[in-house]
Design an enzyme around this catalytic site. Sequence first.
Site, PDB file in Angstrom:
ATOM      1  N   SER A   1       0.851  -1.192   0.000  1.00 25.56           N
ATOM      2  CA  SER A   1       0.000   0.000   0.000  1.00 25.56           C
ATOM      3  C   SER A   1       0.882   1.236   0.000  1.00 25.56           C
ATOM      4  CB  SER A   1      -0.869   0.003   1.260  1.00 25.56           C
ATOM      5  OG  SER A   1      -1.406   1.284   1.522  1.00 25.56           O
TER       6      SER A   1
ATOM      7  N   TYR B   1       0.822   0.166  10.630  1.00 24.95           N
ATOM      8  CA  TYR B   1       0.316  -0.281   9.324  1.00 24.95           C
ATOM      9  C   TYR B   1       1.369  -0.034   8.250  1.00 24.95           C
ATOM     10  CZ  TYR B   1      -2.662  -0.505   5.147  1.00 24.95           C
ATOM     11  OH  TYR B   1      -3.198  -0.818   3.903  1.00 24.95           O
TER      12      TYR B   1
END
Length: 323
Positions: A161, A186
């Site tokens: 991502s 994350y």
Amino acid sequence: MSDSTTPQHKIGSGFGARSTADDVLAGIDLTGRLALVTGGYSGIGVETTRALTKAGARVVVPARRVGAAQEGLAGIDGVEVDELDLGDLDSVRGFAERFLASGRALDIVIDSAGIMACPETRVGPGWEAQFATNHLGHFALVNRLWPAIEPGGARVVSVSSTGHHASPVRWDDVHWRHGYDKWEAYGQAKTANALFAVHLDRLGRERGVRAFSLHPGGILTPLQRHLAKQEMVERGWIDADGNLLHPEAFKTPEQGAATQVWAATSPRLNGMGGVYLEDCDIAEPAPADGSRTGVKEWATDPEQAARLWALSAELTGVDAFAA
């Protein structure tokens, strides 16, 4: 082992941010191919599964919630579901053993499952949940399935991502035992997803197995389940009524699935690997201005990739390439 690497620069694929998974599969026949898609029953995962089966592939979807997966995949032919919890290494081993016992070969593995920005959560022996689930679980899964991954053409696709811009691997505290930040955690997990593909490609290249990582795009899916509505309002994603404020900045799930499907199947990528993709093309290096496009150097560094592989093998006790 060859040390040739694919340059991290666009190749002019002919596709872009608005291409869908069906678009990139136009004219590609996957009849007789077997794919495995983690998270393949929700969000961009279910669109990935749908597109691959429509092109003729059979798809195995491992799922933590088997009932939810069967419901989410209802009406899609050519799919089978089995139980897998990426946050539980015993579950990963059990799934892999069952699959290997079937004697089948995998042509495509897409590591699409993930969690994002969750409250501080510990799994296994106290591991931070995002690093453990998004990275270590997939690391163990691919290594355990390695005997079934078809030499001479298989591809492993690791869904990273643009979140990787938030953090490199924190070598001094990968499990966030101090100062947990859900977005940086994350980011570290997504950097790990990219580095995993870098080193797997290096290890698998001689066998003709290539690996890629990618940013699928911004898509509102169940991935946001840990975010309060107010937080999404504050981030400028939605208004108080839940409507997208900037629809042009987000992709549909069908568009979000496109880059991972392109990575798994495109003939344009034959002979390539170890690179990070976005918008159905190889991504450029991240610009110095801090904008979140392209790929940060820390997510493609082969030395960091090798270091992460060694750490992951030590933590999980699994390494298909150990001498």
